[in-house]
Design a protein around this motif. Structure first.
Motif, PDB file in Angstrom:
ATOM      1  N   LEU A 102       0.827  -1.203   0.000  1.00  0.00           N
ATOM      2  CA  LEU A 102       0.000   0.000   0.000  1.00  0.00           C
ATOM      3  C   LEU A 102       0.864   1.258   0.000  1.00  0.00           C
ATOM      4  N   ARG A 103       1.968   1.228   0.734  1.00  0.00           N
ATOM      5  CA  ARG A 103       2.869   2.388   0.734  1.00  0.00           C
ATOM      6  C   ARG A 103       3.474   2.597  -0.647  1.00  0.00           C
ATOM      7  N   THR A 104       3.762   1.500  -1.338  1.00  0.00           N
ATOM      8  CA  THR A 104       4.323   1.603  -2.682  1.00  0.00           C
ATOM      9  C   THR A 104       3.355   2.292  -3.625  1.00  0.00           C
ATOM     10  N   LEU A 105       2.064   2.030  -3.479  1.00  0.00           N
ATOM     11  CA  LEU A 105       1.068   2.655  -4.344  1.00  0.00           C
ATOM     12  C   LEU A 105       1.005   4.161  -4.156  1.00  0.00           C
ATOM     13  N   ASP A 106       1.416   4.657  -2.996  1.00  0.00           N
ATOM     14  CA  ASP A 106       1.403   6.099  -2.750  1.00  0.00           C
ATOM     15  C   ASP A 106       2.348   6.847  -3.682  1.00  0.00           C
ATOM     16  N   ARG A 107       3.336   6.168  -4.214  1.00  0.00           N
ATOM     17  CA  ARG A 107       4.347   6.826  -5.047  1.00  0.00           C
ATOM     18  C   ARG A 107       4.043   6.719  -6.542  1.00  0.00           C
ATOM     19  N   VAL A 108       2.907   6.122  -6.896  1.00  0.00           N
ATOM     20  CA  VAL A 108       2.574   5.909  -8.303  1.00  0.00           C
ATOM     21  C   VAL A 108       2.100   7.202  -8.952  1.00  0.00           C
ATOM     22  N   GLU A 109       2.570   7.475 -10.164  1.00  0.00           N
ATOM     23  CA  GLU A 109       2.101   8.618 -10.947  1.00  0.00           C
ATOM     24  C   GLU A 109       1.316   8.103 -12.154  1.00  0.00           C
ATOM     25  N   LEU A 110       0.171   8.721 -12.404  1.00  0.00           N
ATOM     26  CA  LEU A 110      -0.710   8.272 -13.478  1.00  0.00           C
ATOM     27  C   LEU A 110      -0.395   8.981 -14.786  1.00  0.00           C
ATOM     28  N   GLY A 111      -0.732   8.300 -15.904  1.00  0.00           N
ATOM     29  CA  GLY A 111      -0.559   8.907 -17.219  1.00  0.00           C
ATOM     30  C   GLY A 111      -0.075   7.898 -18.242  1.00  0.00           C
TER      31      GLY A 111
END
Length: 275
Positions: A102-111
């Motif tokens: 879940l912490r890893t998902l916090d760093r995801v950028e969309l596009g």
């Protein structure tokens, strides 16, 4: 009505391989540990904005689905985490650490675009190192594959439909060879500006014994994921004596209940790997 039927035995089931009846040699309802590859769409279509700056509603809904799913896994279940836009990216290999995922998902950028078939192919590669015998993919995407590999962007001779057809076949073949069950969810919770292509998701999921579903309301996310968790627990496992072909070809499987009131969801077949 689509609900699980308890109390079945091998005597209640017929198995057909290439339309020929096969003897059932194993039949159980044991809940075994699973290895689940979580594969998430982070393309531009997930950027359904809210009135608050920086809040991507579709991605927020996806995060809720993943959080709910991870909370329902058992301690012995392992998971990996991948995302994709115009290319797949493995964020975490097989782990039991839900909080780290879940912490890893916090760093995801969309596009970017959506390379759904390439993402499934990449997930199948990671299945080679999965610890559990039972393998599952949880795919969340709009189901619209529109990404073109960078090496083809300047090629006038590039055949887009043929490339996507080949990628679709590779994804399907990888799922069959690894005996992986795929569940796909289209996040259609925030209007129809980016429609969900349920046909593509069903084409990936149904032959594996999984299913595809569009989630149309944010309020339905938790209920849908709970139903998925129950589906993973409420399954029969059976084994049969196949033909000793080992010919590298696809062999169809049909599993049918002798009581015609029941409908069974099962894998469509398997690929007999060569020695």
């Amino acid at each position: 009505d689509g609900h699980f039927v308890d109390g079945l035995t091998a005597a209640d089931i017929n198995v057909y391989e290439d339309n020929a009846v096969r003897p059932i040699v194993q039949f159980s309802r044991e809940r075994v540990p699973i290895s689940v590859a979580i594969v998430l769409d982070i393309s531009g279509s997930m950027q359904r904005k809210s009135s608050r700056p920086g809040v991507d509603l579709r991605w927020k809904d996806t995060r809720l689905a993943v959080n709910t799913f991870l909370s329902l896994l058992r301690p012995e279940d392992e998971a990996s985490l991948s995302v994709f836009n115009h290319r797949p990216m493995l964020l975490m290999a097989w782990t039991y650490d839900r909080e780290a995922m879940l912490r890893t998902l916090d760093r995801v950028e969309l596009g970017g675009g959506t390379a759904i078939f390439r993402a499934v192919i990449a997930a199948m590669r990671s299945m080679a190192s999965a610890r559990s015998r039972r393998k599952v993919v949880l795919l969340i995407s709009d189901g619209i594959d529109n990404a073109i590999p960078d090496k083809f962007l300047d090629s006038a001779a590039y055949d887009v439909p043929m490339f996507r057809h080949q990628q679709r076949l590779r994804a399907w073949s990888g799922l069959q060879k690894s005996e992986t069950t795929l569940y796909a969810f289209g996040m259609a919770t925030r209007g129809d500006a980016f429609p969900v292509n349920l046909v593509t998701l069903e084409a990936l999921a149904n032959p594996t014994g999984g299913y595809a579903e569009a989630i149309n309301q944010p309020e339905a996310i938790t209920k849908t994921i709970i139903e998925l968790s129950e589906d993973l627990r409420a399954q029969y496992m059976l084994g049969f004596v196949p033909t000793d072909a080992r010919d590298g070809k696809f062999h169809s499987i049909k599993v049918m209940a002798r009581d015609s009131h029941y409908r069974i969801r099962a894998k469509a077949g398997y690929i007999a790997l060569r020695d």
